[in-house]
Design a protein around this motif. Structure first.
Motif, PDB file in Angstrom:
ATOM      1  N   ASP A 261       0.830  -1.202   0.000  1.00 31.94           N
ATOM      2  CA  ASP A 261       0.000   0.000   0.000  1.00 31.94           C
ATOM      3  C   ASP A 261       0.867   1.256   0.000  1.00 31.94           C
ATOM      4  N   ILE A 262       1.842   1.289   0.895  1.00 33.94           N
ATOM      5  CA  ILE A 262       2.703   2.473   0.978  1.00 33.94           C
ATOM      6  C   ILE A 262       3.523   2.631  -0.293  1.00 33.94           C
ATOM      7  N   THR A 263       4.059   1.511  -0.778  1.00 38.25           N
ATOM      8  CA  THR A 263       4.857   1.581  -2.000  1.00 38.25           C
ATOM      9  C   THR A 263       4.017   2.037  -3.172  1.00 38.25           C
ATOM     10  N   SER A 264       2.769   1.634  -3.257  1.00 38.44           N
ATOM     11  CA  SER A 264       1.929   2.027  -4.387  1.00 38.44           C
ATOM     12  C   SER A 264       1.655   3.531  -4.356  1.00 38.44           C
ATOM     13  N   TRP A 265       1.364   4.074  -3.187  1.00 37.19           N
ATOM     14  CA  TRP A 265       1.132   5.519  -3.109  1.00 37.19           C
ATOM     15  C   TRP A 265       2.405   6.297  -3.426  1.00 37.19           C
ATOM     16  N   TYR A 266       3.525   5.788  -2.952  1.00 42.02           N
ATOM     17  CA  TYR A 266       4.814   6.411  -3.277  1.00 42.02           C
ATOM     18  C   TYR A 266       5.050   6.364  -4.780  1.00 42.02           C
TER      19      TYR A 266
END
Lengths: 78, 151
Positions: free
Chosen positions: B126-131
């Motif tokens: 999730d965090i990597t996708s938003w980044y």
């Protein structure tokens, strides 16, 4: 005489102990003060997960702010 | 033309990582059901969206290196002046940040291979996708910046 119970009936939980007891209460009860991320639709058996995800997203927002400011400020050099 | 192709690769990678995020979200939501006796989720095959995103990210970086080599061979060097240095440095900074995102993607892939808890994997994805979406937006901004500056 054995009885075959359809899965849809078993899922309702009205005919025996087919489902484990819910932890943390239902939607309105068992309020323990922990914030739940409504957008994730997670069961109550994972109480820390929503909070961990929320903190991680906040951390990403904080970390990305200076990066975005750095790139956007480069507009002045064009 | 190369820059636009690179941009298309990055946009597609943004789509694939979002598909990976949705898939892991669904997997995390359904995971507790596996503990219920008599309920089986079946042997679902998952498309390796994370691996595809990683490959596209590496393809983008390779494309950037190729663009730099073409610019350099065309007389547009890093030390050629303020504007050329600015372009190289800005795109290099973006590339470095994207490389960090690729490392995060690889860690998410390793976590999946090592069968880490789905909740932990979901947070990473999730965090990597938003980044990644932020990096894609930044790249489009950089491209527009250079397009307007060139006019």
């Amino acid at each position: 005489m054995s009885r075959v119970t359809p899965i849809s009936t078993r899922a309702s939980g009205h005919h025996g102990a087919s489902l484990p007891p819910r932890t943390g209460g239902g939607s309105g009860g068992g309020d323990d003060g922990r914030g739940r991320d409504r957008g994730d639709s997670l069961p109550d058996s994972l109480p820390n997960y929503g909070e961990r995800l929320r903190r991680a997203r906040m951390g990403l927002a904080v970390a990305m702010t200076p990066i975005l400011m750095l790139f956007i400020s480069s507009l002045r050099f064009t | 033309m190369l820059l636009f192709a690179n941009t298309a690769v990055l946009i597609v990678s943004s789509i694939t990582i979002d598909l990976a995020r949705r898939e892991i979200t669904r997997e995390a939501a359904l995971a507790p059901l596996q503990s219920i006796p008599g309920v089986s989720l079946g042997d679902e095959r998952h498309f390796p969206w994370l691996a595809v995103t990683t490959v596209l990210g590496l393809l983008f970086l390779a494309g950037q290196l190729f663009v730099w080599s073409r610019l350099s061979s065309g007389g547009f060097h890093l030390t050629g002046g303020t504007s050329s240095s600015f372009i190289y440095i800005l795109t290099a900074m973006h590339g470095l940040h994207l490389a960090a995102g690729i490392l995060a993607l690889m860690s998410a892939n390793v976590a999946a291979v090592l069968h880490r808890p789905v909740e932990t994997r979901r947070i990473v994805v999730d965090i990597t996708s938003w980044y990644w979406h932020c990096m894609t937006g930044l790249w489009i901004y950089i491209l527009l910046l250079f397009s307007f500056a060139a006019q």
